[in-house]
Design a protein around this motif. Sequence first.
Motif, mmCIF file in Angstrom:
data_model
loop_
_atom_site.group_PDB
_atom_site.id
_atom_site.type_symbol
_atom_site.label_atom_id
_atom_site.label_comp_id
_atom_site.label_asym_id
_atom_site.label_seq_id
_atom_site.Cartn_x
_atom_site.Cartn_y
_atom_site.Cartn_z
ATOM 1 N N ASP A 165 -4.701 -19.899 -3.413
ATOM 2 C CA ASP A 165 -5.233 -19.871 -4.783
ATOM 3 C C ASP A 165 -6.369 -18.874 -4.952
ATOM 4 O OD1 ASP A 165 -5.012 -20.671 -7.438
ATOM 5 O OD2 ASP A 165 -6.578 -22.191 -7.236
ATOM 6 N N LEU A 166 -6.336 -17.768 -4.179
ATOM 7 C CA LEU A 166 -7.291 -16.700 -4.439
ATOM 8 C C LEU A 166 -6.910 -16.001 -5.736
ATOM 9 C CD1 LEU A 166 -8.043 -14.831 -1.077
ATOM 10 C CD2 LEU A 166 -9.082 -16.893 -2.013
ATOM 11 N N PRO A 167 -7.886 -15.574 -6.525
ATOM 12 C CA PRO A 167 -7.572 -14.814 -7.745
ATOM 13 C C PRO A 167 -7.236 -13.363 -7.388
ATOM 14 C CG PRO A 167 -9.936 -15.192 -7.569
ATOM 15 C CD PRO A 167 -9.319 -15.892 -6.400
ATOM 16 N N VAL A 168 -6.008 -13.114 -7.004
ATOM 17 C CA VAL A 168 -5.592 -11.773 -6.565
ATOM 18 C C VAL A 168 -5.438 -10.881 -7.783
ATOM 19 C CG1 VAL A 168 -3.871 -10.420 -5.326
ATOM 20 C CG2 VAL A 168 -4.440 -12.731 -4.537
ATOM 21 N N ALA A 169 -6.326 -9.894 -7.889
ATOM 22 C CA ALA A 169 -6.316 -8.993 -9.045
ATOM 23 C C ALA A 169 -5.416 -7.796 -8.832
ATOM 24 C CB ALA A 169 -7.732 -8.518 -9.353
ATOM 25 N N GLY A 170 -5.197 -7.415 -7.562
ATOM 26 C CA GLY A 170 -4.379 -6.233 -7.304
ATOM 27 C C GLY A 170 -4.550 -5.740 -5.883
ATOM 28 N N LEU A 171 -4.318 -4.440 -5.715
ATOM 29 C CA LEU A 171 -4.355 -3.801 -4.401
ATOM 30 C C LEU A 171 -5.422 -2.714 -4.375
ATOM 31 C CD1 LEU A 171 -0.516 -3.331 -3.723
ATOM 32 C CD2 LEU A 171 -1.972 -5.282 -3.099
ATOM 33 N N MET A 172 -5.898 -2.405 -3.169
ATOM 34 C CA MET A 172 -6.896 -1.356 -2.971
ATOM 35 C C MET A 172 -6.462 -0.490 -1.806
ATOM 36 S SD MET A 172 -9.603 -0.593 -0.670
ATOM 37 C CE MET A 172 -11.388 -0.630 -0.553
ATOM 38 N N CYS A 173 -6.790 0.824 -1.862
ATOM 39 C CA CYS A 173 -6.478 1.701 -0.732
ATOM 40 C C CYS A 173 -7.482 2.836 -0.619
ATOM 41 C CB CYS A 173 -5.060 2.258 -0.816
ATOM 42 S SG CYS A 173 -4.861 3.647 -1.970
ATOM 43 N N LEU A 174 -7.502 3.413 0.580
ATOM 44 C CA LEU A 174 -8.238 4.645 0.876
ATOM 45 C C LEU A 174 -7.224 5.601 1.493
ATOM 46 C CD1 LEU A 174 -11.313 3.014 2.619
ATOM 47 C CD2 LEU A 174 -11.416 4.269 0.477
ATOM 48 N N PRO A 175 -6.786 6.632 0.773
ATOM 49 C CA PRO A 175 -5.793 7.546 1.345
ATOM 50 C C PRO A 175 -6.387 8.353 2.485
ATOM 51 C CG PRO A 175 -6.567 8.368 -0.767
ATOM 52 C CD PRO A 175 -7.169 7.018 -0.599
ATOM 53 N N PRO A 176 -5.556 8.894 3.355
ATOM 54 C CA PRO A 176 -6.067 9.675 4.492
ATOM 55 C C PRO A 176 -6.868 10.886 4.034
ATOM 56 C CG PRO A 176 -3.752 9.124 4.809
ATOM 57 C CD PRO A 176 -4.085 8.756 3.402
ATOM 58 N N ALA A 177 -7.985 11.119 4.703
ATOM 59 C CA ALA A 177 -8.792 12.297 4.396
ATOM 60 C C ALA A 177 -8.032 13.561 4.772
ATOM 61 C CB ALA A 177 -10.111 12.238 5.166
ATOM 62 N N GLY A 178 -8.196 14.597 3.967
ATOM 63 C CA GLY A 178 -7.583 15.883 4.269
ATOM 64 C C GLY A 178 -6.152 16.026 3.809
ATOM 65 N N LEU A 179 -5.568 14.966 3.244
ATOM 66 C CA LEU A 179 -4.208 15.035 2.726
ATOM 67 C C LEU A 179 -4.225 14.815 1.221
ATOM 68 C CD1 LEU A 179 -2.225 12.974 5.403
ATOM 69 C CD2 LEU A 179 -2.442 15.464 5.229
ATOM 70 N N GLU A 180 -3.223 15.345 0.557
ATOM 71 C CA GLU A 180 -3.108 15.150 -0.881
ATOM 72 C C GLU A 180 -3.003 13.651 -1.174
ATOM 73 O OE1 GLU A 180 -3.243 15.263 -4.600
ATOM 74 O OE2 GLU A 180 -3.402 17.179 -3.517
ATOM 75 N N ALA A 181 -3.860 13.167 -2.064
ATOM 76 C CA ALA A 181 -3.946 11.727 -2.311
ATOM 77 C C ALA A 181 -2.837 11.207 -3.213
ATOM 78 C CB ALA A 181 -5.301 11.395 -2.925
ATOM 79 N N ALA A 182 -2.277 12.049 -4.079
ATOM 80 C CA ALA A 182 -1.354 11.578 -5.107
ATOM 81 C C ALA A 182 -0.178 10.776 -4.555
ATOM 82 C CB ALA A 182 -0.856 12.755 -5.942
ATOM 83 N N PRO A 183 0.493 11.217 -3.483
ATOM 84 C CA PRO A 183 1.620 10.409 -2.995
ATOM 85 C C PRO A 183 1.207 9.014 -2.547
ATOM 86 C CG PRO A 183 1.700 12.626 -2.073
ATOM 87 C CD PRO A 183 0.369 12.485 -2.739
ATOM 88 N N TYR A 184 0.024 8.896 -1.999
ATOM 89 C CA TYR A 184 -0.445 7.585 -1.549
ATOM 90 C C TYR A 184 -0.805 6.691 -2.732
ATOM 91 C CZ TYR A 184 -0.498 9.809 3.002
ATOM 92 O OH TYR A 184 -0.112 10.467 4.145
ATOM 93 N N PHE A 185 -1.413 7.283 -3.756
ATOM 94 C CA PHE A 185 -1.699 6.520 -4.963
ATOM 95 C C PHE A 185 -0.401 6.058 -5.624
ATOM 96 C CE2 PHE A 185 -5.850 9.123 -5.635
ATOM 97 C CZ PHE A 185 -6.510 8.333 -4.713
ATOM 98 N N ALA A 186 0.582 6.947 -5.682
ATOM 99 C CA ALA A 186 1.861 6.588 -6.293
ATOM 100 C C ALA A 186 2.541 5.467 -5.508
ATOM 101 C CB ALA A 186 2.769 7.818 -6.365
ATOM 102 N N LEU A 187 2.443 5.515 -4.181
ATOM 103 C CA LEU A 187 3.040 4.464 -3.361
ATOM 104 C C LEU A 187 2.354 3.129 -3.609
ATOM 105 C CD1 LEU A 187 4.916 3.431 -1.157
ATOM 106 C CD2 LEU A 187 3.280 4.278 0.550
ATOM 107 N N LEU A 188 1.013 3.136 -3.667
ATOM 108 C CA LEU A 188 0.314 1.876 -3.918
ATOM 109 C C LEU A 188 0.704 1.305 -5.276
ATOM 110 C CD1 LEU A 188 -1.912 0.158 -2.402
ATOM 111 C CD2 LEU A 188 -3.478 1.029 -4.143
ATOM 112 N N ALA A 189 0.827 2.167 -6.281
ATOM 113 C CA ALA A 189 1.221 1.700 -7.609
ATOM 114 C C ALA A 189 2.615 1.079 -7.582
ATOM 115 C CB ALA A 189 1.165 2.859 -8.602
ATOM 116 N N LYS A 190 3.521 1.674 -6.836
ATOM 117 C CA LYS A 190 4.883 1.138 -6.726
ATOM 118 C C LYS A 190 4.872 -0.228 -6.042
ATOM 119 C CE LYS A 190 9.479 2.025 -4.794
ATOM 120 N NZ LYS A 190 9.573 0.658 -4.215
#
Length: 239
Positions: free
Chosen positions: A174-199
């Motif tokens: 019964d935790l109030p789960v609001a969503g997901l959080m991430c830190l993409p790898p440094a030095g790599l384009e972040a967009a694919p990782y953000f898109a994956l987390l959203a999916k």
Amino acid sequence: MPFDEPSQIPRPPRRVAPDDRPVADRLADIRARIDKAATIARRAPAAVTLIAVSKTHPAAAIEPLLTAGQRDFGENRVAEAQEKWPALRERFPDTRLHLIGQLQSNKARDAVALADAIHAVDRSSLVTALSRAMEQEDRRPDCFLQVNIGDEPQKGGCALPDLPALLAEARGADLPVAGLMCLPPAGLEAAPYFALLAKIARDHGLVGLSMGMSDDYETAVTLGATHVRVGSALFGARA
């Protein structure tokens, strides 16, 4: 369920340029950039929460942002937050505090007593500790499950294959789960990782996405971020 791994696209090094403008001007500029990115993505700008990452910064550096109207702030360590925020909250009681760093289970009760949101729930023992602490404190801060989106051994976060089980456990507790959080790898384009987390969030019926920092928050907003964590672009680079 299996997850497709993002292609590892190198990203040129980016650093936040020195900015000598008053902090209110920096804040207004970042808010305008968030609004523009949200509008481009056909999202409501009000759906994005700007978290000013105030970790390591003293109260004197935080007060100008509070005076300028900023109300959401992020801290990494419970002990540091306990030192700074009680006095600040006496003057600005509508402030919302987000704990964004890795949280030790033995600090769960202090975290629940202090924070309005916890962004790094990443293991079963912490789920259990937070559930117990919420009963003890009669407070229920929002919880984001942290995903180790780049499968990096040096970073915290739940491994992608383990996320369904952790989410089921958090919901069962019964935790109030609001969503997901991430830190993409440094030095790599972040967009694919953000898109994956959203999916992944969509697949599990979650709305909240805590992703994006000073050098990539606009990209994160276009890909669905509901919370962006901006530090150096507001406060300047830490030593």
